[in-house]
Scaffold this motif. Structure first.
Motif, mmCIF file in Angstrom:
data_model
loop_
_atom_site.group_PDB
_atom_site.id
_atom_site.type_symbol
_atom_site.label_atom_id
_atom_site.label_comp_id
_atom_site.label_asym_id
_atom_site.label_seq_id
_atom_site.Cartn_x
_atom_site.Cartn_y
_atom_site.Cartn_z
ATOM 1 N N CYS A 62 0.887 -1.186 0.091
ATOM 2 C CA CYS A 62 -0.020 0.071 0.030
ATOM 3 C C CYS A 62 0.691 1.191 0.073
ATOM 4 O O CYS A 62 0.680 2.172 -0.727
ATOM 5 C CB CYS A 62 -0.973 0.123 1.362
ATOM 6 N N GLU A 63 1.993 1.316 1.039
ATOM 7 C CA GLU A 63 2.592 2.552 0.831
ATOM 8 C C GLU A 63 3.460 2.603 -0.205
ATOM 9 O O GLU A 63 3.989 3.908 -0.555
ATOM 10 C CB GLU A 63 3.768 2.165 2.230
ATOM 11 N N LYS A 64 3.850 1.622 -1.260
ATOM 12 C CA LYS A 64 4.655 1.711 -2.412
ATOM 13 C C LYS A 64 3.738 1.900 -3.455
ATOM 14 O O LYS A 64 4.319 2.532 -4.412
ATOM 15 C CB LYS A 64 5.742 0.705 -2.271
ATOM 16 N N LEU A 65 2.803 1.227 -3.484
ATOM 17 C CA LEU A 65 1.970 1.299 -4.644
ATOM 18 C C LEU A 65 0.518 1.486 -4.817
ATOM 19 O O LEU A 65 0.073 2.009 -5.512
ATOM 20 C CB LEU A 65 2.603 -0.063 -5.644
ATOM 21 N N LEU A 66 -0.333 0.628 -4.076
ATOM 22 C CA LEU A 66 -1.548 0.491 -3.829
ATOM 23 C C LEU A 66 -2.351 1.887 -3.731
ATOM 24 O O LEU A 66 -3.401 2.301 -4.018
ATOM 25 C CB LEU A 66 -2.289 -0.572 -3.306
ATOM 26 N N ALA A 67 -1.569 2.634 -3.060
ATOM 27 C CA ALA A 67 -2.368 3.910 -2.458
ATOM 28 C C ALA A 67 -1.518 5.040 -2.496
ATOM 29 O O ALA A 67 -0.131 4.922 -2.247
ATOM 30 C CB ALA A 67 -2.722 3.663 -0.858
ATOM 31 N N ASN A 68 -2.016 6.285 -2.801
ATOM 32 C CA ASN A 68 -1.334 7.452 -2.850
ATOM 33 C C ASN A 68 -1.425 8.194 -1.477
ATOM 34 O O ASN A 68 -2.406 8.596 -1.351
ATOM 35 C CB ASN A 68 -1.740 8.333 -3.863
ATOM 36 N N THR A 69 -0.473 7.782 -0.612
ATOM 37 C CA THR A 69 -0.735 7.920 0.728
ATOM 38 C C THR A 69 -0.713 9.620 1.049
ATOM 39 O O THR A 69 -1.234 9.970 2.328
ATOM 40 C CB THR A 69 0.277 7.269 1.665
ATOM 41 N N VAL A 70 -0.547 10.453 0.145
ATOM 42 C CA VAL A 70 -0.484 11.946 0.457
ATOM 43 C C VAL A 70 -2.144 12.296 0.248
ATOM 44 O O VAL A 70 -2.341 13.084 1.155
ATOM 45 C CB VAL A 70 0.537 12.534 -0.640
ATOM 46 N N ILE A 71 -2.954 11.778 -0.437
ATOM 47 C CA ILE A 71 -4.069 11.982 -0.554
ATOM 48 C C ILE A 71 -5.192 11.114 -0.203
ATOM 49 O O ILE A 71 -6.476 11.247 -0.249
ATOM 50 C CB ILE A 71 -4.561 12.541 -2.037
ATOM 51 N N GLU A 72 -4.703 9.721 0.026
ATOM 52 C CA GLU A 72 -5.572 8.608 -0.008
ATOM 53 C C GLU A 72 -5.144 7.873 1.435
ATOM 54 O O GLU A 72 -4.032 8.101 1.870
ATOM 55 C CB GLU A 72 -5.466 7.641 -1.116
ATOM 56 N N SER A 73 -6.228 7.215 1.924
ATOM 57 C CA SER A 73 -6.047 6.304 3.261
ATOM 58 C C SER A 73 -6.605 4.972 2.617
ATOM 59 O O SER A 73 -7.212 4.779 1.714
ATOM 60 C CB SER A 73 -6.945 6.920 4.166
ATOM 61 N N TYR A 74 -5.949 4.062 3.531
ATOM 62 C CA TYR A 74 -6.536 2.659 3.225
ATOM 63 C C TYR A 74 -6.758 1.864 4.311
ATOM 64 O O TYR A 74 -6.439 2.323 5.277
ATOM 65 C CB TYR A 74 -5.417 1.966 2.374
ATOM 66 N N ARG A 75 -7.460 0.793 4.169
ATOM 67 C CA ARG A 75 -7.714 -0.281 5.200
ATOM 68 C C ARG A 75 -7.593 -1.515 4.821
ATOM 69 O O ARG A 75 -7.949 -1.872 3.529
ATOM 70 C CB ARG A 75 -9.270 -0.020 5.677
ATOM 71 N N ILE A 76 -7.104 -2.408 5.360
ATOM 72 C CA ILE A 76 -6.645 -3.747 5.256
ATOM 73 C C ILE A 76 -7.550 -4.657 5.947
ATOM 74 O O ILE A 76 -7.727 -4.640 7.274
ATOM 75 C CB ILE A 76 -5.257 -4.091 5.507
ATOM 76 N N GLU A 77 -8.189 -5.375 5.337
ATOM 77 C CA GLU A 77 -8.900 -6.802 5.814
ATOM 78 C C GLU A 77 -8.207 -8.327 5.388
ATOM 79 O O GLU A 77 -7.986 -8.389 4.179
ATOM 80 C CB GLU A 77 -10.273 -6.927 5.410
ATOM 81 N N LEU A 78 -7.798 -9.112 6.253
ATOM 82 C CA LEU A 78 -7.360 -10.236 5.844
ATOM 83 C C LEU A 78 -8.078 -11.445 6.266
ATOM 84 O O LEU A 78 -8.972 -11.547 7.397
ATOM 85 C CB LEU A 78 -6.150 -10.524 6.716
ATOM 86 N N SER A 79 -8.126 -12.538 5.519
ATOM 87 C CA SER A 79 -8.963 -13.712 5.887
ATOM 88 C C SER A 79 -8.260 -15.009 5.544
ATOM 89 O O SER A 79 -7.376 -14.869 4.564
ATOM 90 C CB SER A 79 -10.252 -13.580 5.293
ATOM 91 N N ALA A 80 -8.538 -16.021 6.147
ATOM 92 C CA ALA A 80 -7.813 -17.342 5.706
ATOM 93 C C ALA A 80 -8.320 -17.634 4.295
ATOM 94 O O ALA A 80 -9.374 -17.708 3.806
ATOM 95 C CB ALA A 80 -7.995 -18.366 6.792
#
Length: 80
Positions: A62-80
């Motif tokens: 997320c920090e490197k590619l998936l989100a532009n952390t300057v203008i975007e926030s992200y939330r991660i959900e994990l499941s088996a």
């Protein structure tokens, strides 16, 4: 392990796509929608089985590619 990443514009950042959707909904007769924020969902299938390691890896993604952390926030959900 599966990971789902939700990426949204941060509060205070203009969302022209969300505003276009809100306007279109009004044009279609869906009154009462005061705001729309549009984001994206990214689903990943990981070979990692350790939840802490998977979360760390996805956070780095997320920090490197998936989100532009300057203008975007992200939330991660994990499941088996």
């Amino acid at each position: 392990m599966k990971a789902r990443v939700f990426v949204m514009l941060k509060n205070g950042v203009l969302d022209p796509q969300g505003e276009a959707v809100r306007h279109a909904l009004g044009s279609l007769g869906f009154d009462g929608v005061d705001g729309v924020r549009q984001g994206k969902v990214i689903e990943l299938t990981l070979s990692e089985s350790d939840e802490a390691a998977a979360r760390s890896t996805v956070t780095e993604m997320c920090e490197k590619l998936l989100a532009n952390t300057v203008i975007e926030s992200y939330r991660i959900e994990l499941s088996a």
